[in-house]
Each structure stands twice: as structure tokens, then as C-alpha cells.
Design a protein around this motif. Structure first.
Motif, PDB file in Angstrom:
ATOM      1  N   THR A   2       1.203  -1.233  -0.275  1.00 16.25           N
ATOM      2  CA  THR A   2      -0.075   0.430  -0.216  1.00 16.25           C
ATOM      3  C   THR A   2       0.891   1.459   0.392  1.00 16.25           C
ATOM      4  O   THR A   2       2.150   1.845   0.522  1.00 16.25           O
ATOM      5  CB  THR A   2      -0.766   0.458   1.489  1.00 16.25           C
ATOM      6  OG1 THR A   2       0.131   0.183   2.241  1.00 16.25           O
ATOM      7  CG2 THR A   2      -1.761  -1.340   1.270  1.00 16.25           C
ATOM      8  N   TYR A   3       0.468   2.839  -0.818  1.00 13.85           N
ATOM      9  CA  TYR A   3       0.695   3.437  -0.780  1.00 13.85           C
ATOM     10  C   TYR A   3       0.746   4.488   0.178  1.00 13.85           C
ATOM     11  O   TYR A   3      -0.604   4.751  -0.191  1.00 13.85           O
ATOM     12  CB  TYR A   3       1.541   3.792  -1.958  1.00 13.85           C
ATOM     13  CG  TYR A   3       2.167   2.753  -2.947  1.00 13.85           C
ATOM     14  CD1 TYR A   3       3.222   3.200  -2.826  1.00 13.85           C
ATOM     15  CD2 TYR A   3       1.464   1.861  -3.670  1.00 13.85           C
ATOM     16  CE1 TYR A   3       4.542   1.907  -3.552  1.00 13.85           C
ATOM     17  CE2 TYR A   3       1.831   1.276  -4.202  1.00 13.85           C
ATOM     18  CZ  TYR A   3       3.799   0.979  -4.720  1.00 13.85           C
ATOM     19  OH  TYR A   3       4.463   0.154  -5.346  1.00 13.85           O
ATOM     20  N   ALA A  30       7.311   8.956 -12.364  1.00 16.28           N
ATOM     21  CA  ALA A  30       7.917   7.948 -13.257  1.00 16.28           C
ATOM     22  C   ALA A  30       7.099   7.098 -14.346  1.00 16.28           C
ATOM     23  O   ALA A  30       7.629   6.105 -14.966  1.00 16.28           O
ATOM     24  CB  ALA A  30       8.957   7.227 -12.139  1.00 16.28           C
ATOM     25  N   LEU A  31       6.217   7.591 -13.950  1.00 13.76           N
ATOM     26  CA  LEU A  31       5.262   6.256 -14.676  1.00 13.76           C
ATOM     27  C   LEU A  31       4.764   7.196 -15.741  1.00 13.76           C
ATOM     28  O   LEU A  31       4.183   8.446 -16.152  1.00 13.76           O
ATOM     29  CB  LEU A  31       4.211   6.576 -13.638  1.00 13.76           C
ATOM     30  CG  LEU A  31       4.197   5.484 -12.345  1.00 13.76           C
ATOM     31  CD1 LEU A  31       2.901   5.648 -11.554  1.00 13.76           C
ATOM     32  CD2 LEU A  31       4.209   4.271 -12.639  1.00 13.76           C
ATOM     33  N   SER A  32       4.347   6.034 -16.774  1.00 13.58           N
ATOM     34  CA  SER A  32       3.331   6.979 -17.960  1.00 13.58           C
ATOM     35  C   SER A  32       2.138   7.070 -17.942  1.00 13.58           C
ATOM     36  O   SER A  32       1.597   6.800 -16.829  1.00 13.58           O
ATOM     37  CB  SER A  32       4.018   5.904 -19.282  1.00 13.58           C
ATOM     38  OG  SER A  32       2.731   4.503 -18.728  1.00 13.58           O
ATOM     39  N   ASP A  33       1.630   7.759 -18.968  1.00 12.98           N
ATOM     40  CA  ASP A  33       0.196   8.094 -18.333  1.00 12.98           C
ATOM     41  C   ASP A  33      -0.385   6.866 -18.140  1.00 12.98           C
ATOM     42  O   ASP A  33      -1.930   6.729 -17.478  1.00 12.98           O
ATOM     43  CB  ASP A  33      -0.471   8.719 -19.893  1.00 12.98           C
ATOM     44  CG  ASP A  33       0.096  10.085 -20.109  1.00 12.98           C
ATOM     45  OD1 ASP A  33       0.947  10.909 -18.828  1.00 12.98           O
ATOM     46  OD2 ASP A  33      -0.289  10.696 -21.378  1.00 12.98           O
ATOM     47  N   SER A  34      -0.637   5.875 -19.045  1.00 11.95           N
ATOM     48  CA  SER A  34      -1.221   4.474 -18.977  1.00 11.95           C
ATOM     49  C   SER A  34      -0.686   3.991 -17.279  1.00 11.95           C
ATOM     50  O   SER A  34      -1.840   3.511 -16.738  1.00 11.95           O
ATOM     51  CB  SER A  34      -1.160   3.541 -20.017  1.00 11.95           C
ATOM     52  OG  SER A  34       0.465   3.497 -20.154  1.00 11.95           O
ATOM     53  N   ALA A  35       0.188   3.837 -16.946  1.00 10.16           N
ATOM     54  CA  ALA A  35       1.104   3.403 -16.019  1.00 10.16           C
ATOM     55  C   ALA A  35       0.323   3.855 -14.883  1.00 10.16           C
ATOM     56  O   ALA A  35      -0.599   3.515 -13.349  1.00 10.16           O
ATOM     57  CB  ALA A  35       2.471   3.105 -15.571  1.00 10.16           C
ATOM     58  N   ALA A  38      -3.888   3.251 -14.528  1.00 12.47           N
ATOM     59  CA  ALA A  38      -3.819   2.016 -13.845  1.00 12.47           C
ATOM     60  C   ALA A  38      -3.034   1.936 -12.058  1.00 12.47           C
ATOM     61  O   ALA A  38      -3.820   1.241 -11.723  1.00 12.47           O
ATOM     62  CB  ALA A  38      -2.799   0.365 -14.464  1.00 12.47           C
ATOM     63  N   TRP A  39      -2.214   3.251 -12.294  1.00 10.70           N
ATOM     64  CA  TRP A  39      -2.122   2.645 -10.560  1.00 10.70           C
ATOM     65  C   TRP A  39      -2.882   3.089 -10.007  1.00 10.70           C
ATOM     66  O   TRP A  39      -3.372   2.638  -8.614  1.00 10.70           O
ATOM     67  CB  TRP A  39      -0.608   3.479 -10.644  1.00 10.70           C
ATOM     68  CG  TRP A  39      -0.195   3.307  -8.790  1.00 10.70           C
ATOM     69  CD1 TRP A  39       0.876   2.458  -9.012  1.00 10.70           C
ATOM     70  CD2 TRP A  39      -0.254   4.816  -7.662  1.00 10.70           C
ATOM     71  NE1 TRP A  39       0.962   2.797  -7.214  1.00 10.70           N
ATOM     72  CE2 TRP A  39      -0.101   3.936  -6.869  1.00 10.70           C
ATOM     73  CE3 TRP A  39      -1.079   5.205  -7.687  1.00 10.70           C
ATOM     74  CZ2 TRP A  39       0.410   4.502  -5.780  1.00 10.70           C
ATOM     75  CZ3 TRP A  39      -0.771   6.010  -7.494  1.00 10.70           C
ATOM     76  CH2 TRP A  39      -0.677   5.685  -5.131  1.00 10.70           C
TER      77      TRP A  39
END
Length: 313
Positions: A2-3, A30-35, A38-39
Motif C-alpha cells: 500500500t502507498y 516516473a509513470l507513463s500515462d497508462s501506468a 492503472a496505478w
């Protein structure tokens, strides 16, 4: 996993290590738009604190996507990239790091004034390029005796004024006149009319967006200089480029831009400009103090106590 903390931009190694000691951190940048999508689908409910920079803030879409969000901790003094009304309505507190960066920003403003008028970057290149052997460097402009106008006499503006008072007379404009030994001008045009160097140090708000426009620059005149250590949004960059290109002002030193880190090519190509990459608070000492204040606010939040430097609308 968990974050509990969402980190929106890169921070110092020390601050990132300290954040990790206080909860699981997700580095959003550090995440792409798609990531990211999803996150959020998996972890949005877990996040209680966002840590960000003043140049990034936290937009309303992300605030809305984090139902458990209670704190936006800004590593910087500017909070114009956070909609305070929206945050307040959602029960989200906002903190920043005032005061600890005042000296550095004021120091840089004075440095930019001297470097711009005395043409220090060009003089450095002149020596390095070996041109000194072919003749002397062109004459620059004197700093002492100039009339300095400061747009915004808050903490930073007042610190700039105190430093520049040794060079020449000071005038200022702002939302109201203050009990200070400087002349007050009712608006930026009036201030620019009686200034040789106009220094922008006000907060970025909807009211100040594009405030330094063609009218202000024309009032500053062909022998006048502009220095901006505030926010890029305060200056109408299109009007500034036109004024520089047509010689309607003598030059500009800019530490901030409207769409950082993207700087208009016309400003980069403009000869009478001095450009720095938003480094006003970029010293080891001040960044450490800023990080300490971010952590102090985060610790107060986690302990359920009063925040150290809350931002109020």
C-alpha cells in the motif's frame, strides 16, 4: 504493497530517503500515462499525502482522483499550481516552505541585475572564446545610481529592496502601500515609468497573470531592464519577446518561464537576455531547509497536530 505518499516530482536524495522512512512512496513522475491510470485504479484510496514542487503543484483532476487525500506538501514557496478553493472544499490541507528561501531568491535577483547590466555572461564567453586578443569588450551599463522598481513587496520583494537600496533609489507597487522608506506606485505602469530596472517578485495569482504586459514594458522604455524571479505566468512572454526584438526595452533576465522547462526559442535566440533555469532557491543550504520544512509539515500531519506552515486562501 500500500502507498500513503504520492511524490509528483523528483526531490533531493535526502528528502526522498526521509519520505520513504515515513511511508511507502510512489513516484508519480516516473509513470507513463497508462501506468498512472492503472496505478490509480489499484491504489487511489490509499494515498493520504502528496509531496510536490511549487512548479508542479497538484491539479484538480488528481485531487479528485485521490479520495483519501488530506495533505498537499509543497517543496517551495509558490502555491499557484494548487487550486486552494478546491483543496479546501475536499478537506485537503496545503503547506509550503516560506521564509527559508527568501535570502537566496533575493540574492539571485541582485546577481541577475548586475550580470544583466554589466553583461557578465557575454564577458565570460568573450574571454573563453579568445576574442580579447582581438580587442576590448564593448562597454556595458552602470548599476549604481539606477532606479529600481519592485513589483510585489512581500518577504522576497522586501529582501530584494534591502539589498538594492545600496545601489540606488527603490520604488514598489503592490496591493497596498506599506510603512517602508520606499516610494509607492499605484500600478506596474506607473512604477515602470519611473524605473530603470523593473524586478518582478510578486505572487502568481489569477490577478497577476500576464500583468507585465506590453503597456508595462513600453513604460519601462528602451533603456529599461526587466528581471523576473517570481513566476513565468506574471509576464506576458509574447509581449516581452516583441519588446526585446524591437528594442523597446534594453534587456531581460529571467529565472522563470510560463511553461517550464520549455523556454520559447525566441527568448533563447534573443541577444539582450540572461536566462537561468529556475534556480533562485537552488543552494545546498536552502534546499536542505526546504526539505526540513516539508518533513516538519508531513510529521505534524501524521501526528495529527497543527501544520507548521499551512497555506490559507
Amino acid at each position: 504493497m500500500t502507498y500513503s505518499i504520492l511524490q509528483l516530482c523528483p526531490l533531493s536524495d535526502a528528502l526522498e530517503t526521509a519520505l520513504a522512512a515515513r511511508g511507502n512512496v510512489k513516484q508519480w513522475f516516473a509513470l507513463s500515462d497508462s501506468a498512472r491510470a492503472a496505478w490509480l485504479a489499484a491504489h487511489a484510496n490509499e494515498v493520504s499525502a502528496v509531496v510536490t514542487g511549487g512548479h508542479i503543484g497538484c491539479d484538480n483532476a488528481l485531487i479528485a482522483a485521490l479520495p483519501g487525500l488530506k495533505l498537499i506538501a509543497i517543496n517551495g514557496v509558490g502555491y499557484d499550481k494548487v487550486d486552494l478553493a478546491t483543496a479546501s472544499a475536499r478537506g485537503v490541507a496545503v503547506t509550503n516552505t516560506p521564509d527559508v528561501l527568501t535570502d537566496d531568491v533575493a540574492d539571485l535577483a541582485v546577481g541577475l541585475v548586475i550580470a544583466l547590466l554589466r553583461q557578465l555572461p557575454r564577458a565570460d564567453r568573450f574571454v573563453r572564446d579568445g576574442r580579447w586578443r582581438d580587442g576590448g569588450f564593448p562597454l556595458a551599463r552602470k548599476v549604481s545610481g539606477r532606479r529600481f522598481g519592485i513589483v510585489g513587496l512581500g518577504r522576497i520583494g522586501a529582501a530584494i529592496a534591502a539589498r538594492l537600496a545600496a545601489f540606488g533609489p527603490i520604488a514598489y507597487t503592490g496591493t497596498q502601500e506599506k510603512p517602508v522608506p520606499y516610494d509607492f506606485a499605484p500600478d506596474p505602469v506607473a512604477l515602470a515609468t519611473h524605473s530603470d530596472v523593473l524586478i518582478v517578485a510578486c505572487a502568481a495569482t489569477p490577478e497577476t497573470r500576464g500583468m507585465i504586459d506590453a503597456g508595462v514594458l513600453d513604460a519601462l522604455g528602451a533603456d529599461g531592464y526587466l528581471v523576473n524571479v517570481s513566476r513565468g505566468s506574471v509576464v506576458d512572454e509574447t509581449a516581452l519577446i516583441a519588446a526585446l526584438d524591437t528594442g523597446r526595452i534594453a534587456g531581460a533576465a529571467l529565472d522563470v518561464f510560463a511553461d517550464e522547462p520549455r523556454v520559447p526559442t525566441a527568448l533563447i535566440a534573443s541577444a539582450p537576455t540572461l536566462l537561468t533555469p529556475h534556480i533562485a532557491s537552488a543552494t545546498v543550504e536552502t534546499r536542505r531547509a526546504m526539505a526540513d520544512l516539508v518533513l516538519a509539515n508531513l510529521d505534524a500531519f501524521l501526528a495529527g497536530g497543527p501544520l507548521v506552515t499551512p497555506v490559507t486562501a
